[in-house]
Design a protein around this motif. Structure first.
Motif, PDB file in Angstrom:
ATOM      1  N   GLY A  27       0.991  -1.295   0.007  1.00  0.00           N
ATOM      2  CA  GLY A  27       0.019   0.211   0.008  1.00  0.00           C
ATOM      3  C   GLY A  27       0.814   1.335  -0.015  1.00  0.00           C
ATOM      4  N   GLY A  28       0.149   2.227   0.404  1.00  0.00           N
ATOM      5  CA  GLY A  28       0.904   3.657   0.497  1.00  0.00           C
ATOM      6  C   GLY A  28       2.117   3.685   1.327  1.00  0.00           C
ATOM      7  N   ALA A  29       2.859   4.814   1.346  1.00  0.00           N
ATOM      8  CA  ALA A  29       3.996   4.924   2.293  1.00  0.00           C
ATOM      9  C   ALA A  29       3.601   4.685   3.876  1.00  0.00           C
ATOM     10  N   ARG A  30       2.604   5.246   4.052  1.00  0.00           N
ATOM     11  CA  ARG A  30       2.176   5.186   5.846  1.00  0.00           C
ATOM     12  C   ARG A  30       1.813   3.981   5.891  1.00  0.00           C
ATOM     13  N   ARG A  31       1.212   3.196   5.094  1.00  0.00           N
ATOM     14  CA  ARG A  31       0.825   1.608   5.309  1.00  0.00           C
ATOM     15  C   ARG A  31       2.036   0.934   5.466  1.00  0.00           C
ATOM     16  N   ARG A  32       2.995   0.973   4.543  1.00  0.00           N
ATOM     17  CA  ARG A  32       4.154   0.315   4.637  1.00  0.00           C
ATOM     18  C   ARG A  32       4.825   0.435   5.821  1.00  0.00           C
ATOM     19  N   GLN A  33       5.203   1.644   6.133  1.00  0.00           N
ATOM     20  CA  GLN A  33       5.867   1.777   7.500  1.00  0.00           C
ATOM     21  C   GLN A  33       5.199   1.450   8.696  1.00  0.00           C
ATOM     22  N   SER A  34       3.794   1.618   8.550  1.00  0.00           N
ATOM     23  CA  SER A  34       3.191   1.064   9.681  1.00  0.00           C
ATOM     24  C   SER A  34       3.338  -0.408   9.994  1.00  0.00           C
ATOM     25  N   LEU A  35       3.268  -0.996   8.778  1.00  0.00           N
ATOM     26  CA  LEU A  35       3.651  -2.653   8.980  1.00  0.00           C
ATOM     27  C   LEU A  35       4.910  -2.947   9.352  1.00  0.00           C
ATOM     28  N   LEU A  36       6.027  -2.228   8.807  1.00  0.00           N
ATOM     29  CA  LEU A  36       7.306  -2.475   9.368  1.00  0.00           C
ATOM     30  C   LEU A  36       7.352  -2.314  11.007  1.00  0.00           C
ATOM     31  N   ARG A  37       6.750  -1.252  11.568  1.00  0.00           N
ATOM     32  CA  ARG A  37       6.686  -0.794  12.909  1.00  0.00           C
ATOM     33  C   ARG A  37       6.006  -2.150  13.615  1.00  0.00           C
ATOM     34  N   ALA A  38       4.874  -2.399  12.880  1.00  0.00           N
ATOM     35  CA  ALA A  38       4.288  -3.634  13.552  1.00  0.00           C
ATOM     36  C   ALA A  38       4.990  -4.945  13.581  1.00  0.00           C
ATOM     37  N   ALA A  39       5.699  -5.154  12.560  1.00  0.00           N
ATOM     38  CA  ALA A  39       6.699  -6.255  12.611  1.00  0.00           C
ATOM     39  C   ALA A  39       7.674  -6.322  13.890  1.00  0.00           C
ATOM     40  N   ALA A  40       8.360  -4.830  13.896  1.00  0.00           N
ATOM     41  CA  ALA A  40       9.426  -4.772  15.079  1.00  0.00           C
ATOM     42  C   ALA A  40       8.717  -4.948  16.520  1.00  0.00           C
ATOM     43  N   ASP A  41       7.482  -4.568  16.464  1.00  0.00           N
ATOM     44  CA  ASP A  41       6.437  -4.650  17.840  1.00  0.00           C
ATOM     45  C   ASP A  41       6.395  -6.052  17.979  1.00  0.00           C
ATOM     46  N   CYS A  42       6.256  -7.068  17.094  1.00  0.00           N
ATOM     47  CA  CYS A  42       6.145  -8.492  17.126  1.00  0.00           C
ATOM     48  C   CYS A  42       7.117  -9.192  17.460  1.00  0.00           C
ATOM     49  N   GLY A  43       8.429  -8.520  17.482  1.00  0.00           N
ATOM     50  CA  GLY A  43       9.652  -9.449  17.743  1.00  0.00           C
ATOM     51  C   GLY A  43      10.454  -9.538  16.598  1.00  0.00           C
ATOM     52  N   PHE A  44      10.081  -9.261  15.667  1.00  0.00           N
ATOM     53  CA  PHE A  44      11.070  -9.197  14.376  1.00  0.00           C
ATOM     54  C   PHE A  44      12.264  -8.108  14.624  1.00  0.00           C
ATOM     55  N   SER A  45      13.361  -8.471  14.697  1.00  0.00           N
ATOM     56  CA  SER A  45      14.579  -7.698  15.007  1.00  0.00           C
ATOM     57  C   SER A  45      15.408  -7.349  13.893  1.00  0.00           C
ATOM     58  N   GLY A  90       7.344   7.253  -5.522  1.00  0.00           N
ATOM     59  CA  GLY A  90       6.480   6.553  -5.392  1.00  0.00           C
ATOM     60  C   GLY A  90       5.501   6.202  -6.532  1.00  0.00           C
ATOM     61  N   ALA A  91       5.147   7.425  -7.123  1.00  0.00           N
ATOM     62  CA  ALA A  91       4.580   7.589  -8.243  1.00  0.00           C
ATOM     63  C   ALA A  91       5.226   6.863  -9.500  1.00  0.00           C
ATOM     64  N   ALA A  92       6.259   7.447  -9.525  1.00  0.00           N
ATOM     65  CA  ALA A  92       7.232   6.926 -10.870  1.00  0.00           C
ATOM     66  C   ALA A  92       7.557   5.299 -10.688  1.00  0.00           C
ATOM     67  N   ILE A  93       7.578   4.801  -9.409  1.00  0.00           N
ATOM     68  CA  ILE A  93       7.687   3.427  -9.232  1.00  0.00           C
ATOM     69  C   ILE A  93       6.481   2.810  -9.669  1.00  0.00           C
ATOM     70  N   PHE A  94       5.469   3.067  -9.102  1.00  0.00           N
ATOM     71  CA  PHE A  94       4.045   2.514  -9.499  1.00  0.00           C
ATOM     72  C   PHE A  94       3.833   2.440 -11.127  1.00  0.00           C
TER      73      PHE A  94
END
Length: 287
Positions: A27-45, A90-94
Motif C-alpha cells: 500500500g501507500g507509504a504510511r501503510r508500509r511503514q506502519s507494517l514495518l513498525r508492527a513487525a518490530a513490535d511483534c519481535g522481528f529484529s 512512489g508514483a514513478a515506481i508505480f
C-alpha cells in the motif's frame, strides 16, 4: 520472539526475519511503514532489503524505523539493481511497475557485478537506510562466472575491517549457485541465504555438504502455491523453523494481523512445541 546468534558470523537476530521484497505492494507509504513498525513490535529484529526491492523504496521505507530502533539489524544486497535507479518517487515506481506488465524490460531488475557499480550501490543503500553500517551485506543472486571473486572477497574483507559492514555472503536463488561458490570461492559464502520449502527441500544439497544455509526463505509462498489453506500456515511456519534449526527464516506478510502467527511459531519452538505433527499438510508438503 526468540533471538539466535547466526552461525558463522555471530550476528544476533530474531528467528524470523522480515523480508521486504514485496513491501511496496502493501500500500501507500504510511501503510508500509506502519507494517514495518508492527513487525518490530511483534519481535522481528532483523529486516532484509535490497536496492532492487521496490526500486529502492524498501530501503527508504525502513529508514524511519531504523532511526527509532537502533537495536534492529538490517541486511542489504548488491548486484541486482532497479531499472531507472533506486531513488524515484512512489508514483514513478508505480507507473514503471504497471508499464512492466506490458513491456517487462521496463521493470526487470538489472544485474551488474562490477566492483565500481557495487561501491556506488553500497553508498546508496547506506544513504537510503540512514545508517553508517550494514549488519549483513550479501551478493544478490550471484553467478560465479560473472564476477572477479578474488577482488570481491578483498573488498568485502576490507569493508568488514573498516566496520562499514558486519558479516557478508551470498543471497542466492538456487542452491546450485551456492555450490559453485563453495567449490571455487568459499570465502564469499561465509553467510548463505537461499530458498527452501517443505516439499522441494532446496537446501538439502547444502545440508549434505555440511554447509546448511544460515538464512532460508520461501516456505509460505511454496505452501500457498501447493494449495495450503490459511488454517495450515501456522503448521508451515513450525516446519520452516524445523528445517532451519540453527539459523533464521526470512518471511513476510502484507497484512499486520498475520504477524502474530510468526511470533506464535517462534514461541512454540522455544517452549518445545515445535514438533507438532504436520499431518494436515503431509500430502502436499513432505518434511
Amino acid at each position: 520472539m526468540r533471538q539466535i546468534l547466526l552461525p558463522g558470523c555471530g550476528l544476533r537476530l530474531s528467528r524470523f526475519a522480515f523480508g521486504c521484497a514485496r513491501l511496496f505492494n502493501a500500500g501507500g507509504a504510511r501503510r508500509r511503514q506502519s507494517l514495518l513498525r508492527a513487525a518490530a513490535d511483534c519481535g522481528f529484529s532483523h529486516f532484509d532489503v535490497a536496492p532492487s526491492y521496490g526500486f529502492g523504496m524498501a530501503e527508504r521505507d525502513l529508514a524511519p524505523l531504523l532511526r527509532a530502533r537502533p537495536d534492529l539489524t538490517v541486511a542489504s544486497k548488491v548486484g541486482l539493481y532497479a531499472p531507472g535507479g533506486e531513488n524515484g518517487c512512489g508514483a514513478a515506481i508505480f507507473l514503471r511497475k504497471a508499464a512492466g506488465k506490458l513491456a517487462p524490460a521496463l521493470s526487470k531488475t538489472q544485474a551488474d557485478f562490477s566492483l565500481a557499480r557495487a561501491k556506488l550501490s553500497l553508498e546508496g543503500s547506506l544513504r537510503r537506510l540512514g545508517r553508517e553500517r550494514l549488519d549483513l551485506f550479501l551478493l544478490h543472486a550471484p553467478r560465479i562466472d560473472l564476477l572477479a571473486t578474488d577482488e570481491w572477497l578483498r573488498w568485502m574483507e576490507d569493508l568488514a575491517a573498516q566496520g562499514r559492514i558486519g558479516a557478508f555472503g551470498l543471497a542466492a536463488t538456487r542452491a546450485g549457485d551456492v555450490l559453485d561458490f563453495l567449490d571455487r570461492a568459499p570465502g564469499l559464502a561465509a553467510v548463505i541465504q537461499c530458498p527452501d520449502s517443505l516439499d522441494l527441500r532446496q537446501a538439502d544439497p547444502l545440508i549434505a555438504r555440511g554447509r546448511p544455509p544460515q538464512l532460508t526463505y520461501g516456505y509460505v509462498a511454496a505452501a500457498r502455491r501447493a494449495g495450503a489453506p490459511e488454517s495450515e500456515i501456522a503448521i508451515v511456519l513450525r516446519g520452516a523453523l524445523r528445517r532451519n534449526p540453527a539459523g533464521a527464516v526470512v518471511a513476510s506478510t502484507r497484512r499486520p494481523e498475520r504477524l502474530g502467527a510468526f511470533t506464535q511459531a517462534a514461541d512454540d519452538e522455544e517452549k518445545g512445541l515445535d514438533n507438532v505433527a504436520l499431518a494436515p499438510i503431509a500430502r502436499r508438503c513432505a518434511v
